[in-house]
Write an enzyme that holds these catalytic residues in place. Structure first.
Site, PDB file in Angstrom:
ATOM      1  N   GLN A 113       0.456   6.418   1.156  1.00  0.00           N
ATOM      2  CA  GLN A 113       1.205   7.471   1.848  1.00  0.00           C
ATOM      3  C   GLN A 113       2.619   7.594   1.299  1.00  0.00           C
ATOM      4  OE1 GLN A 113       0.074   9.664   4.105  1.00  0.00           O
ATOM      5  NE2 GLN A 113      -1.965   8.780   3.944  1.00  0.00           N
ATOM      6  N   CYS A 173      -9.545   5.720   9.207  1.00  0.00           N
ATOM      7  CA  CYS A 173      -9.815   4.460   8.499  1.00  0.00           C
ATOM      8  C   CYS A 173      -8.833   3.369   8.901  1.00  0.00           C
ATOM      9  CB  CYS A 173      -9.808   4.651   6.987  1.00  0.00           C
ATOM     10  SG  CYS A 173     -11.101   5.750   6.426  1.00  0.00           S
ATOM     11  N   ASP A 204       0.867  -1.173   0.000  1.00  0.00           N
ATOM     12  CA  ASP A 204       0.000   0.000   0.000  1.00  0.00           C
ATOM     13  C   ASP A 204       0.907   1.227   0.000  1.00  0.00           C
ATOM     14  OD1 ASP A 204      -1.648   2.134   0.465  1.00  0.00           O
ATOM     15  OD2 ASP A 204      -2.685   1.253   2.190  1.00  0.00           O
ATOM     16  N   LYS A 237      -3.186  12.011  -3.409  1.00  0.00           N
ATOM     17  CA  LYS A 237      -2.292  12.182  -2.267  1.00  0.00           C
ATOM     18  C   LYS A 237      -0.882  12.544  -2.736  1.00  0.00           C
ATOM     19  CE  LYS A 237      -4.611   8.811   0.746  1.00  0.00           C
ATOM     20  NZ  LYS A 237      -5.552   9.590   1.528  1.00  0.00           N
TER      21      LYS A 237
END
Lengths: 409, 157
Positions: free
Chosen positions: A202, A367, A199, A225
Site C-alpha cells: 500500500q 485478505c 510490506d 498497485k
C-alpha cells in the site's frame, strides 16, 4: 509544478468509462490502481519494437530487451533509494515476494525455535508464508496486537522482540489506512538484534519511500498497485541479506552452470528470477515509476492527505453516525484507505448499490481476516484513493451511500 | 458492454422482507437435529443450517449466521419452503433453485415458478453473477445437512 488532478486524469484512459450510465468513480486503488497511458505505451513499444527474451540472445533486439528490463530494475532501485540495482529482485507480486523471503531467506537462516514477529493487521501475504514456515521449520511466531485506536499496540514491543530474528510489518494497513511507525520499528528491531521486513504494497504507491531512511532490511511490493501492470512485483533486500539467501524457484536463467551432478546458481538478481521473467511488465513498471517521479510522490501524498481529510469529514458529518469509520479518525499517520461499516447494510449490498451509480468500492475481509476478527467484523466496504482521485468523487460516494442507506432503512 | 439490470430486479420487496424479518432463526439441539456449516470465503458470509428429519419428513429447520441481504433472504425463504416437506421434495427444490440461478438467458418455466413459489423472487440474482454464490450458500449447506442426516443412523421421533 502544482498538482493538477484534472489534467492528470486525462492520462488514465479507464477514467473515461461510463458504468451503468454514470462516469466511473473508481475508489478501489487499494486493490489495484489504474494505468496511465505512458505505461501502456511503454509495454506496447516493447512488444512492437524490442520483443525478445532477455539475458540470452546476442542479436540487436535481444540486447534492447535486456537493456529495457535492466533499466526498469534501475528505475525501481532509484525510486525506493536502494544502494544498488542488483538489490531489486522481480517477482510475480508482493505475495510472491513474501514467499521468496520466507521460503528462501527464512528457510536458510531460521532454525527451529527462532522467532518471527508479525502484526495482527497484516495482509494474509505477510502471514500465511510465516505459518507455512512454522509448520515446515518449527519457527515461533509472535504477534503485535492492534489497539482500539486502530494502531499497533507497541507497549510490549521490546518483550516480543526479545530473542527475535525478524520483525515483518506493513507500512500501511490495507484495511484501516493506518500508517505504521516503520523508522521507530526498525530502530527497536535492530536494537534487539532482529531484521525488519516491510510490506510496502500500500505505502509505496502513496508515500515517498526511501529504504535507507526507513531502516528496512527487506521491502515487498506489487507493480499493479502503483500504476504499473499486473504480473510483476518486487522484493528488495540489502545485499548482505541476498548474500545469505539461496535460490528460490529452480530452472532456466537462475544458474551459472548445470551438469548431471547438479547446478551452480547464478549471482545477482538472476539467482531468484527463474524462467523467462515478466519482461513487458518490468518495462511497464519502469514507466510507472517514471510517471510517479514526474508527478512526485510528495505531491501524491499531499493530494491524498487532502482527499482523505475531506472524505473523513464528509463521511462522519453526513449520516448521523450511521456510517462508521473502521480506522483512525485523525489524519496524521493515516493513508487514503477508508473502511466503512454501514449500519444495517452489509458491505456486499453497499458495494452493489454503489455500483449502480458507477462507484467502485471493495466489500469483504480484504485478505486480513485476523484483523477483521479483532474488530468483530466479517467484512467492510473499503474506499481507497489513487493519485487521480478527486473531491467530486468523494461527493458522488457520499450521495450513493445515502441511497444505500435509504434503500435498506 | 452490458449494462447492469436495475437493482429492483435484485432487491425485490419480498426479498427485502425476508432480509429484514428472517424466518426460522435459531438453533435446534443436535442430535436429534443435524447441523451443517457453510461459508463464502470471498465475502465472509457464514451460515449454519439445523434440520430435524423424522422418517422422510423435515419436521423443523433453524438457521444462524450472518451475511448480505441476498444470502440472508435466500436462507430464510429456503427454511420456510422446506419445513414440513419430504427430504426428496426438498432435494428437488434445491435442484430447481440452482437451475433458477444458472438460467441466465431463458426465463424459468411456469411450472418451475409455481413450484418455487415466493422463492422465484430471487430469480433476478442470476443477472448479477457475483451474487449467485450468496444466494446458493444456504441451499448448498442444506444439502450437506440432508446428506448427513441420510447417511447416519435413523433418528428416533
Amino acid at each position: 509544478m502544482s498538482y493538477d488532478v484534472r489534467l492528470l486524469r486525462t492520462d488514465f484512459p479507464l477514467l473515461r468509462r461510463v458504468v451503468n450510465g454514470y462516469p466511473i468513480t473508481y475508489l478501489d486503488s487499494g486493490a489495484t490502481s489504474l494505468t496511465p497511458r505512458t505505461v501502456l505505451e511503454a509495454m506496447d513499444v516493447y512488444y512492437s519494437r524490442h520483443h525478445a527474451n532477455v539475458h540470452r540472445g546476442v542479436y540487436q533486439t535481444a540486447a534492447e530487451a535486456t537493456a529495457a528490463y535492466e533499466d526498469a530494475r534501475a528505475a525501481v532501485a532509484r525510486f525506493i533509494g536502494a544502494a544498488h540495482a542488483d538489490e531489486v529482485v522481480f517477482t510475480k507480486n508482493a505475495t510472491e515476494s513474501f514467499n521468496l523471503l520466507a521460503r528462501a531467506w527464512g528457510a536458510a537462516n531460521l532454525r527451529p525455535g527462532d522467532v518471527v514477529v508479525v502484526t495482527e493487521m497484516e495482509h494474509h501475504a505477510n502471514l500465511v508464508p510465516w505459518f507455512q514456515l512454522r509448520d515446515s521449520h518449527g519457527i515461533e511466531l509472535r504477534f503485535l496486537r492492534v489497539g482500539d485506536d486502530y494502531r499497533l499496540d507497541l507497549s510490549n514491543l521490546d518483550e516480543l522482540l526479545d530473542g527475535a530474528t525478524l520483525l515483518s510489518v506493513t507500512a500501511m494497513s490495507n484495511v484501516l489506512g493506518t500508517i505504521n511507525p516503520v523508522v521507530h520499528l526498525a530502530e527497536r528491531a535492530h536494537a534487539a538484534g532482529a531484521l525488519l521486513a516491510v510490506d510496502g504494497a500500500q505505502s509505496v504507491a502513496h508515500l515517498p519511500t526511501d529504504v535507507q531512511s526507513l531502516g528496512a532490511d527487506f521491502l515487498a511490493f506489487s507493480a499493479h498497485k502503483m500504476l504499473g501492470p499486473t504480473g510483476i512485483g518486487v522484493l528488495w533486500a540489502k545485499q548482505e541479506h541476498w548474500d545469505r539467501t539461496p535460490p528460490f524457484l529452480g530452472g532456466g536463467g537462475m544458474i551459472a552452470d548445470v551438469t548431471l551432478d547438479g547446478f551452480t546458481p547464478a549471482d545477482g538478481p538472476a539467482r531468484y528470477e527463474a524462467g523467462t521473467p515478466p519482461i513487458a511488465e518490468a518495462v511497464g513498471l519502469g514507466a510507472a515509476v517514471r510517471y510517479l517521479e514526474s508527478i512526485t510522490m510528495e505531491s501524491v501524498a499531499a493530494h491524498e492527505l487532502d482527499l482523505t481529510t475531506y472524505a473523513l469529514e464528509r463521511l462522519t458529518s453526513s449520516f448521523d453516525g450511521r456510517v462508521r469509520i473502521v480506522g483512525p479518525r485523525e489524519t496524521t499517520e493515516r493513508g487514503g484507505v477508508i473502511s466503512l461499516d454501514v449500519e444495517g447494510v452489509h458491505p456486499h449490498d453497499v458495494s452493489q448499490v454503489l455500483d449502480q451509480y458507477g462507484v467502485c468500492v471493495r466489500p469483504g475481509h480484504h485478505c486480513a481476516k485476523p484483523l477483521m476478527r479483532r474488530f468483530d467484523l466479517a467484512a467492510t466496504a473499503r474506499v481507497s484513493f489513487g493519485p487521480y482521485s478527486t473531491r467530486p468523487e468523494v461527493d458522488t460516494l457520499v450521495d450513493a451511500l445515502g441511497q444505500a442507506l435509504e434503500m435498506f432503512s | 458492454m452490458t449494462q447492469m439490470p436495475p437493482l429492483n430486479d435484485l432487491y425485490r420487496e419480498i426479498v427485502m422482507d425476508h432480509y429484514r424479518t428472517p424466518r426460522n432463526r435459531g438453533e435446534l439441539p443436535t442430535p436429534p437435529a443435524r447441523r451443517a456449516d457453510g461459508h463464502n470465503p470471498l465475502c465472509g458470509d457464514e451460515i449454519s443450517v439445523f434440520v430435524l428429519v423424522e422418517g422422510d419428513l423435515i419436521t423443523d429447520v433453524k438457521l444462524t449466521g450472518h451475511g448480505c441481504s441476498i444470502s440472508q433472504a435466500s436462507s430464510s425463504m429456503m427454511s420456510a419452503a422446506i419445513k414440513g416437506r419430504r427430504v426428496e421434495e426438498a432435494r428437488e427444490l434445491v435442484a430447481r433453485f440452482k437451475d433458477l440461478m444458472t438460467a441466465e438467458s431463458s426465463e424459468p418455466s411456469e411450472d418451475a415458478l409455481r413450484e418455487l413459489g415466493e422463492i422465484a423472487a430471487l430469480s433476478g440474482v442470476s443477472k448479477f453473477p457475483v451474487r449467485i454464490k450468496c444466494a446458493t450458500l444456504a441451499w448448498n449447506t442444506l444439502t450437506q445437512a440432508l446428506d448427513d442426516a441420510e447417511t447416519s443412523e435413523p433418528q428416533q421421533g
